[in-house]
Design a protein around this motif. Structure first.
Motif, PDB file in Angstrom:
ATOM      1  N   GLU A  55      65.001   5.517   0.521  1.00 42.02           N
ATOM      2  CA  GLU A  55      64.318   4.910   1.663  1.00 42.02           C
ATOM      3  C   GLU A  55      64.259   5.856   2.857  1.00 42.02           C
ATOM      4  N   GLN A  58      62.004   9.091   1.996  1.00 40.75           N
ATOM      5  CA  GLN A  58      60.579   8.782   1.899  1.00 40.75           C
ATOM      6  C   GLN A  58      59.997   8.393   3.249  1.00 40.75           C
ATOM      7  N   SER A  59      60.803   7.783   4.109  1.00 41.35           N
ATOM      8  CA  SER A  59      60.329   7.478   5.464  1.00 41.35           C
ATOM      9  C   SER A  59      60.015   8.770   6.211  1.00 41.35           C
ATOM     10  N   TYR A  61      59.360  11.776   4.751  1.00 43.07           N
ATOM     11  CA  TYR A  61      58.254  12.428   4.050  1.00 43.07           C
ATOM     12  C   TYR A  61      56.903  11.837   4.451  1.00 43.07           C
ATOM     13  N   ARG A  62      56.850  10.527   4.623  1.00 40.98           N
ATOM     14  CA  ARG A  62      55.576   9.881   4.966  1.00 40.98           C
ATOM     15  C   ARG A  62      55.010  10.435   6.260  1.00 40.98           C
ATOM     16  N   HIS A  63      55.867  10.760   7.208  1.00 37.39           N
ATOM     17  CA  HIS A  63      55.393  11.290   8.485  1.00 37.39           C
ATOM     18  C   HIS A  63      54.886  12.720   8.355  1.00 37.39           C
ATOM     19  N   GLU A  65      52.787  13.503   6.262  1.00 41.87           N
ATOM     20  CA  GLU A  65      51.421  13.269   5.807  1.00 41.87           C
ATOM     21  C   GLU A  65      51.167  13.935   4.456  1.00 41.87           C
ATOM     22  N   ASP A  66      50.099  14.703   4.343  1.00 41.90           N
ATOM     23  CA  ASP A  66      49.743  15.297   3.058  1.00 41.90           C
ATOM     24  C   ASP A  66      50.176  16.755   2.959  1.00 41.90           C
ATOM     25  N   TRP A  97      61.695  12.056  -4.809  1.00 40.59           N
ATOM     26  CA  TRP A  97      61.324  11.131  -3.750  1.00 40.59           C
ATOM     27  C   TRP A  97      60.184  11.642  -2.881  1.00 40.59           C
ATOM     28  N   GLY A  98      59.678  12.858  -3.159  1.00 43.02           N
ATOM     29  CA  GLY A  98      58.484  13.296  -2.442  1.00 43.02           C
ATOM     30  C   GLY A  98      58.417  14.751  -2.050  1.00 43.02           C
TER      31      GLY A  98
END
Length: 261
Positions: A55, A58-59, A61-63, A65-66, A97-98
């Protein structure tokens, strides 16, 4: 398509993150994106053990972006007392996880001055770890931080060892403490470009590091390692992202082409 550090037409401006507070990491990431970050480097060893979960990562990593994400789990900080196997396991989790590019130290499973082992058993374990990362869809950067000046022959031997062990990128951090060593490191950068079959990242520490860290990607290094700003948690020898962006966008470094009129 999954983000990658490979096969880009130009070196990537990679913003390094060294922080233990997820909210502070996210703030740095957001500011770095405004400053032009094209990739991120994330030192997993700086994350406290209690926050090493899917969690949290990944939080973060999401920021990002790509952008492709380069992850390390060195032997310091909160990974200091872990075994090599435990460090490798968290590196694999960071990938699953990313993350995209995993840093496998050249002396994994056999800590050695200069971070390059020649122990056959350790090399075999490294190759198996590299294979595992590839099977999971990741890329491998193999690193050696010597922090001492090395001859061209020594650097090339180290880079070829990374290549032979299956790495996708060879990373070597040497040193320069004089004008002569600084100029030689720039020359070594061009030799790596000519002789290696894989991309490389050649850096140095010491008093004369700025030219190589700024100019190395123009000579063949696969990326710039930058910071969003210089603070208590950043590596002071890494250039600020904004400065790299300005140089990258305005410096005409390619050889002149002659045309028949």
């Amino acid at each position: 398509m999954k983000p990658t550090f490979l096969n880009h037409s130009e070196p990537l401006m990679t913003c390094m993150i060294q922080c233990s507070d997820p909210s502070a990491i996210i703030s740095t990431v957001r500011n770095a994106l405004y400053d032009g970050a094209e990739a991120f480097g994330f030192q997993l060893c700086k994350i406290p053990v209690e926050l090493r979960n899917k969690e949290t990562l990944q939080s973060i990593y999401r920021h990002m972006e790509d952008k492709p994400i380069y992850i390390t789990n060195y032997r310091g900080a909160f990974s200091k007392d872990h075994t090599e196997e435990e460090r490798a396991e968290f590196l694999l989790q960071g990938l699953e996880w990313g993350g995209n590019l995993c840093d496998v130290m050249g002396d994994y499973y056999d800590p050695t001055p200069g971070e390059l082992t020649w122990n056959p058993a350790a090399i075999d374990k490294q190759k198996k770890l590299v294979d595992t990362i590839h099977q999971k869809g990741g890329e491998v950067l193999m690193s050696c931080h010597t922090h001492k000046f090395m001859t061209a022959e020594q650097v090339l031997e180290m880079a070829h060892a990374h290549q032979d062990r299956g790495a996708d990128i060879s990373k070597i951090v040497a040193a320069a403490n004089s004008d002569e060593e600084e100029m030689e490191n720039l020359r070594i950068c061009t030799l790596l470009r000519k002789e290696l079959k894989i991309p490389f990242l050649f850096l140095c520490s010491g008093s004369h590091t700025k030219l190589l860290r700024m100019m190395g990607p123009f000579l063949g290094s696969v990326m710039w390692l930058c910071v969003q700003q210089h603070d208590a948690l950043s590596t002071k020898q890494q250039p600020v992202l904004r400065a790299v962006r300005n140089v990258k966008n305005s410096f005409d470094y390619k050889p002149e082409r002659t045309f028949d009129l």
